[in-house]
Design a protein around this motif. Structure first.
Motif, PDB file in Angstrom:
ATOM      1  N   GLY A 900     -13.303 -27.303  39.224  1.00 59.46           N
ATOM      2  CA  GLY A 900     -13.436 -28.695  38.780  1.00 59.46           C
ATOM      3  C   GLY A 900     -14.130 -28.805  37.454  1.00 59.46           C
ATOM      4  N   LYS A 901     -14.161 -30.056  36.992  1.00 57.78           N
ATOM      5  CA  LYS A 901     -14.668 -30.265  35.638  1.00 57.78           C
ATOM      6  C   LYS A 901     -16.153 -29.986  35.505  1.00 57.78           C
ATOM      7  CE  LYS A 901     -15.345 -35.249  36.346  1.00 57.78           C
ATOM      8  NZ  LYS A 901     -14.999 -36.585  35.831  1.00 57.78           N
ATOM      9  N   HIS A 902     -16.882 -29.923  36.667  1.00 61.36           N
ATOM     10  CA  HIS A 902     -18.315 -29.644  36.586  1.00 61.36           C
ATOM     11  C   HIS A 902     -18.605 -28.153  36.672  1.00 61.36           C
ATOM     12  CE1 HIS A 902     -19.149 -33.896  36.762  1.00 61.36           C
ATOM     13  NE2 HIS A 902     -18.468 -34.007  37.924  1.00 61.36           N
ATOM     14  N   SER A 903     -17.555 -27.360  36.776  1.00 57.51           N
ATOM     15  CA  SER A 903     -17.753 -25.911  36.864  1.00 57.51           C
ATOM     16  C   SER A 903     -18.402 -25.376  35.592  1.00 57.51           C
ATOM     17  CB  SER A 903     -16.392 -25.223  37.063  1.00 57.51           C
ATOM     18  OG  SER A 903     -16.517 -23.840  36.827  1.00 57.51           O
ATOM     19  N   PRO A 904     -19.219 -24.333  35.717  1.00 58.71           N
ATOM     20  CA  PRO A 904     -19.827 -23.708  34.528  1.00 58.71           C
ATOM     21  C   PRO A 904     -18.798 -23.221  33.541  1.00 58.71           C
ATOM     22  CG  PRO A 904     -20.845 -22.888  36.561  1.00 58.71           C
ATOM     23  CD  PRO A 904     -19.699 -23.718  36.995  1.00 58.71           C
ATOM     24  N   LEU A 905     -17.574 -22.921  34.064  1.00 60.06           N
ATOM     25  CA  LEU A 905     -16.548 -22.444  33.130  1.00 60.06           C
ATOM     26  C   LEU A 905     -16.147 -23.518  32.141  1.00 60.06           C
ATOM     27  CD1 LEU A 905     -14.251 -20.378  35.527  1.00 60.06           C
ATOM     28  CD2 LEU A 905     -15.941 -19.526  33.909  1.00 60.06           C
TER      29      LEU A 905
END
Length: 906
Positions: A900-905
């Motif tokens: 998801g958009k909150h992932s560290p990636l």
């Protein structure tokens, strides 16, 4: 009149004709009187005239002793001196150089120079008050000015100073020679410094005093300051029969004349003056013209129909005007006396039916016709056969198509036929065999089909040169029996892309007078008899048998001092390389089965060799150091053999050496430091050997380097800084599969012409320079054809090898190194980039979105790095293998979905 022999040009023929007629008229009267006089009375020359001649001789240089007879009391017996038989006065001084010209030129310049008179012209000639003929032509006065006092020789009727290296202003005092009938000041010469000499005139007003003048030759005299007044000056010469103003730099030609006074003119030469105008109408009022030369004047417009007014015309030369256009008019058929018509190198267009039809139904004398280098098209008409007196027919460099008409058999006097460089896609008729006078047949560069049989050659007893080429996709067969013996002995043969083989027929074996042999791709798979090579003329200059499947061994030795080009490439020749002693410029033996070593004495066998191609054979051993003795060598190509040992380090004398290809061998040792002495070196291909050590620093002296391929060796060290400092024209840098290490220097970005970068399979480390986006050739796609052609000329052989190189144009390959850091965003500036391979490194970070702007990119490989994040939208690159081996990458086309958009990636 012995001096008149040996000349072939119109200029010399005019001189000789006038001399003969003039001499007859001068001497006939005095000879008759002499015959009637007392035979015992001997008239000696006058003392004053003898002293004048001796003083004249004293001022001259005479290296060959032409004036050695000028001794004794009776000057009338001296060589070149002619006297009146009654009075003893000297009337003619003929000191024309007796050197025999060859085809209008000098064969042996040293012998010619040695036969020339030179020095100063002594005024003592004024003692010859009755002189009516003065000929100093074909000598070398080394830029001396024409003496003004020549204007005081009032009885002169003939003055010839042509080809004698005079310069300066033409003395206007010559206008005082009111009896002068012949004036030849032709200012070209055979002197070694003729280019620095210039004879000129500020005006031609002095011509008005020469009312008796019949011939005027001012060829090569600079008249650029005369303006358009030149025409009015010559128009005031009512007796003029011949006018030659060839290459006089005349500035303009008037299109009209208020009146025409020189209507007796028979020969007019205005060629090579660059008038840049239409053909002037006043020419067509000169109805006495028999010869008219107007070549290289850049006349424009159409060919005027008024040429039909010139009924006496025998020679018309309108060649090389370039913009003279329109269709060929029918009018020339009306000119029944016309023998020579040259309309070559213009912009004439359309079909030629009307032109040839104009000769139908009326007699004609045309012997020479040149329509070459125009834009003419269509099939050749049957009416071509109406030109039954034709001896020379040149139609090359047009767009004719179809077959040769059968009516060509009517041209029973034809000696030369040139149909080269057209689109002839038909057949050669049976009637071709009727051309019994044919000497030269040039049928090159067409698309011929069909068959040539023995019957089409049986009557060609005078044939000396036969040239025919067609397209490789066409089928053209020489259908003659193996044992057939032709009636001709050729001096030149060129056949390409035709079926002559598979045998090497007897009709070729018996051609022992050949000076040029070109049999390229003619299907011969036979063994050539060994004695055929030894029977070839010692005068042979070209020996080309390439692209066949000829078998066997070449004779070990052959002595052909005049041989310039040897091309036996792409055959099945075997055995050791021949030890031929020649002065050849080029030797092509690539793509055969030769084995054994290179001749140790190759430098002395072929001392003038410029291009040596031995690639794709089975040659072994070392490269002999005698190769370094080839001071004229330009290209050395020995790719794909079994050569071993070290490269000789002796390259100090070959100043023109620019191309080296020793790829795919087993050479060891280091790259010779003496390569740095090859200041002209442009292409250096040493890939796939066992070379070691570093890239020599001395190569920085080779500032003309454009392409280097040192891949597939064991070279070590770092990338030299000089590569990016001195090589502004660098096109290709291939160092793949070596042991090179260190950073990729920032200065590499200074190579604004770099189209191919391949540093793969090395140990380079550090980051990719961000300035890589500044490589102009990969930003703008600069034209690289000239650099590709340089590589082609060096590789010269099998297409796949060259194609592999050219396929990499506009590419960057940094794969299989230890590069770290991110892929620079600036790489997206390289709009012309076709191939990008950064795989098998340790690159990290995200794939730049800027890659999506690379519209020309066709191949991409980013696999096996440490790249992370979502793969940007790259519609042309949906193959997962492009991105595999990067565990932190996600998104299409990989199966790994991005978090998801909150992932560290993110």
């Amino acid at each position: 009149m012995a001096a008149c022999t040996g000349f072939s040009s119109d200029h010399f023929k005019s001189i000789c004709t006038f001399l003969i007629l003039f001499s007859l008229s001068s001497y006939l009267g005095s000879t008759i009187k002499h015959c009637l006089a007392d035979a015992n009375v001997e008239v000696l020359c006058l003392d004053a005239e003898r002293e004048g001649l001796l003083a004249f001789k004293e001022s001259l240089t005479d290296p060959s002793g032409r004036l050695s007879s000028w001794v004794g009391q009776d000057c009338c017996k001296w060589n070149g001196v002619y006297c009146n038989n009654q009075s003893g006065h000297v009337t003619q001084l003929n000191l024309r150089n007796p050197y025999q010209l060859i085809n209008g030129g000098v064969g042996d310049s040293t012998a010619y120079k040695g036969s020339c008179l030179g020095g100063k012209i002594n005024p003592s000639l004024l003692h010859l008050k009755y002189l009516d003929t003065l000929d100093l032509s074909l000598n070398d006065f080394e830029g001396a000015e024409i003496p003004e006092y020549f204007g005081q020789l009032k009885n002169l009727r003939y003055l010839n100073l042509s080809f004698s290296s005079f310069s300066g202003e033409i003395p206007p005092q010559l206008g005082s020679l009111s009896s002068l009938q012949y004036l030849d000041l032709y200012a070209d010469s055979f002197s070694s410094n003729s280019g620095s000499l210039a004879l000129h005139a500020q005006n031609l007003n002095w011509l008005s005093g020469l009312s008796s003048l019949k011939l005027l030759n001012l060829g090569f005299v600079k008249l650029d300051h005369v303006g358009a007044d030149w025409l009015q000056a010559v128009n005031m010469l009512p007796s003029l029969v011949e006018l030659r103003l060839h290459y006089c730099q005349l500035q303009g030609i008037p299109l009209s004349l208020p009146f025409i006074n020189f209507t007796s003119i028979s020969v007019l030469d205005l060629s090579e003056n660059s008038f840049n105008s239409a053909i002037p109408p006043w020419l067509f009022s000169l109805t006495s013209l028999t010869k008219l030369y107007l070549r290289w004047n850049f006349f424009t417009g159409h060919i005027p129909n008024e040429f039909a007014n010139l009924k006496l015309l025998e020679v018309l030369d309108l060649s090389n005007n370039l913009d003279l256009g329109g269709q060929l008019p029918k009018l020339f058929g009306i000119l029944r006396r016309l023998k020579s018509l040259d309309l070559s190198a213009n912009n004439l267009n359309g079909e030629v039916h009307e032109f040839f039809d104009g000769f139908s139904g009326r007699p004609n004398n045309l012997e020479y016709l040149d329509l070459s280098s125009n834009s003419l098209e269509g099939e050749l008409p049957k009416s071509l056969g109406n030109l039954k007196n034709l001896q020379y027919l040149r139609l090359s460099g047009n767009s004719f198509w179809g077959s040769i008409p059968s009516s060509i058999g009517n041209l029973s006097s034809l000696r030369k036929l040139d149909l080269s460089y057209n689109g002839m896609n038909g057949t050669i008729p049976e009637s071709f065999g009727k051309l019994s006078e044919l000497v030269d047949a040039n049928l090159l560069q067409n698309s011929w089909e069909g068959i040539l049989q023995e019957s089409q050659f049986m009557n060609l007893k005078r044939l000396e040169s036969f040239r025919l080429t067609t397209e490789p996709t066409k089928k053209f067969v020489f259908n003659v029996s193996y044992n057939w013996v032709p009636p001709f002995r050729l001096k030149s043969i060129q056949i390409e892309n035709c079926q002559v083989g598979p045998s090497f027929p007897v009709w070729l074996q018996v051609q022992t007078e050949l000076t040029s042999v070109i049999l390229r791709n003619v299907g011969i798979s036979d063994t050539i008899p060994g004695d055929w090579f030894s029977k070839l003329s010692s005068e042979i200059t070209y020996l080309i048998l390439s692209n066949n499947q000829i078998k066997g061994k070449l004779p070990r030795q052959m002595n052909s001092p005049n041989l310039r080009s040897i091309d036996l490439s792409s055959n099945h020749f075997e055995g050791t390389l021949p030890l031929w002693s020649t002065n050849a410029d080029e030797l092509f033996l690539q793509d055969n089965r030769f084995s054994g070593p290179l001749p140790e004495n190759i430098g002395s066998l072929m001392p003038r060799l410029q291009r040596l191609y031995l690639s794709w054979n089975q040659l072994s051993g070392r490269i002999p150091s005698s190769v370094c003795n080839l001071e004229d060598l330009q290209i050395l190509s020995i790719r794909s053999n079994k050569l071993s040992g070290e490269f000789p380090n002796c390259w100090y004398h070959s100043q023109m050496f620019w191309g080296i290809d020793i790829s795919n061998n087993s050479l060891t040792g280091s790259i010779p430091s003496s390569f740095g002495s090859l200041r002209s070196l442009s292409v250096l291909l040493l890939s796939n050997n066992n070379l070691s050590g570093g890239i020599p620093y001395s190569l920085q002296n080779c500032t003309g380097l454009t392409s280097i391929d040192l891949g597939g060796n064991q070279l070590s060290g770092s990338l030299p800084l000089w590569i990016s400092e001195n090589l502004s024209s660098f096109f290709m840098l291939r160092l793949r599969s070596n042991l090179l290490s260190g950073d990729i220097p920032q200065r590499l970005c200074n190579l604004q012409n770099l189209h191919i970068i391949d540093l793969s399979h090395n140990n380079f480390s550090g980051a990719i320079p961000r300035c890589i986006g500044n490589l102009s050739a990969l930003v703008y796609g600069n034209n690289s054809e000239v650099f590709q052609q340089l590589i082609w000329r060096v590789v010269k052989g099998r297409n796949p090898e060259y194609s592999n190189i050219i396929a990499d144009v506009n590419s960057i390959d940094l794969s299989w190194n230890n590069l770290t850091g991110q892929i620079p965003d600036e790489i997206g500036n390289l709009s012309a980039l076709h191939i990008l391979n950064l795989s098998h490194n340790q690159l990290s970070g995200a794939i730049p979105q800027s890659l999506s702007s690379l519209a020309s990119l066709s191949k991409l490989n980013l696999s096996f790095n440490n790249l992370a994040g979502k793969i940007p939208s790259l519609p042309n690159f949906n193959d997962p293998s492009i991105y595999e081996g990067n565990p932190l990458l996600c998104g299409a086309p990989l199966p790994t979905k991005c978090p998801g958009k909150h992932s560290p990636l993110h």
